[in-house]
Write a protein that holds these residues in place. Sequence first.
Motif, mmCIF file in Angstrom:
data_model
loop_
_atom_site.group_PDB
_atom_site.id
_atom_site.type_symbol
_atom_site.label_atom_id
_atom_site.label_comp_id
_atom_site.label_asym_id
_atom_site.label_seq_id
_atom_site.Cartn_x
_atom_site.Cartn_y
_atom_site.Cartn_z
ATOM 1 N N TRP A 1 36.360 45.439 48.233
ATOM 2 C CA TRP A 1 37.598 45.840 48.452
ATOM 3 C C TRP A 1 37.950 47.350 47.789
ATOM 4 C CZ3 TRP A 1 41.648 44.125 51.240
ATOM 5 C CH2 TRP A 1 42.868 44.565 50.892
ATOM 6 N N LEU A 2 37.324 47.610 46.546
ATOM 7 C CA LEU A 2 37.430 48.769 45.793
ATOM 8 C C LEU A 2 36.617 49.797 46.994
ATOM 9 C CD1 LEU A 2 38.677 50.138 43.328
ATOM 10 C CD2 LEU A 2 36.482 49.743 42.366
ATOM 11 N N ARG B 1 33.728 38.709 41.794
ATOM 12 C CA ARG B 1 33.770 39.955 41.651
ATOM 13 C C ARG B 1 33.129 40.961 42.813
ATOM 14 N NH1 ARG B 1 29.165 41.095 37.328
ATOM 15 N NH2 ARG B 1 27.741 40.093 39.071
ATOM 16 N N THR B 2 32.236 40.336 43.855
ATOM 17 C CA THR B 2 31.720 40.880 44.747
ATOM 18 C C THR B 2 32.950 41.558 45.871
ATOM 19 O OG1 THR B 2 29.701 39.810 44.606
ATOM 20 C CG2 THR B 2 29.984 40.803 46.901
ATOM 21 N N VAL C 1 36.378 44.335 38.485
ATOM 22 C CA VAL C 1 35.121 44.772 39.218
ATOM 23 C C VAL C 1 33.949 44.556 38.219
ATOM 24 C CG1 VAL C 1 34.087 47.162 39.587
ATOM 25 C CG2 VAL C 1 36.484 46.693 40.225
ATOM 26 N N ARG C 2 34.191 44.721 36.834
ATOM 27 C CA ARG C 2 33.390 44.130 36.180
ATOM 28 C C ARG C 2 32.996 42.829 35.953
ATOM 29 N NH1 ARG C 2 36.274 48.066 32.742
ATOM 30 N NH2 ARG C 2 37.082 45.896 31.681
ATOM 31 N N GLY C 3 33.499 41.909 36.248
ATOM 32 C CA GLY C 3 33.590 40.584 36.257
ATOM 33 C C GLY C 3 34.106 40.072 35.152
ATOM 34 N N GLU D 1 37.013 33.172 39.676
ATOM 35 C CA GLU D 1 37.164 32.452 40.632
ATOM 36 C C GLU D 1 38.054 33.068 41.898
ATOM 37 O OE1 GLU D 1 38.306 28.627 39.471
ATOM 38 O OE2 GLU D 1 37.378 28.687 37.753
ATOM 39 N N GLY D 2 37.915 32.380 42.957
ATOM 40 C CA GLY D 2 38.881 32.882 44.068
ATOM 41 C C GLY D 2 37.831 32.858 45.333
#
Length: 162
Positions: free
Chosen positions: A98-99, A92-93, A80-82, A87-88
């Motif tokens: 999702w959270l 982070r966004t 969440v913090r990055g 990557e992926g």
Amino acid sequence: MAGFLDNFRWPECECIDWAERRNTVASIVAGVLFFTGWWIMIDAAVSYPKPADLNHAFHTCGVFSTLAFFMINAVSNGQVRGDTYGEGCFGRTGARVWLFIGFMMMFGSLIASMWILFGAYVASPSPERETVYPGLAVFFQNALIFFSTLIYKFGRTEDLWG
């Protein structure tokens, strides 16, 4: 907000080093709360098998609450913090979305369980119902899963592997 329990201090006891056992204690407490929530609901379902006493659709709140538990705890605080996930597909966004969806499902299940308790069992009880225990079971199941999610998510510390 992810580290609001980082500065929590256990009462000092020389016989046990709580700093090293924080993750263990948080995991055990969260597991006991989660288990107790489902145990209460299973007890109500077995004790009141008729749909007039406990509508089978009321189990939906617990299912969505459990799904939200897994969604919330599938994302680490570093993602969440990055810090650890760069990557992926979404980065982070995507982890934050999702959270957020997981917390919305959790709060929605908790509010729906309150609605079931007061709407079906307290405000307008039907004459064939003998007790409000099934409504309380639905509420306590979701409340205990909610608190177990908070303890498991924010009560543990993470090792950042750098």
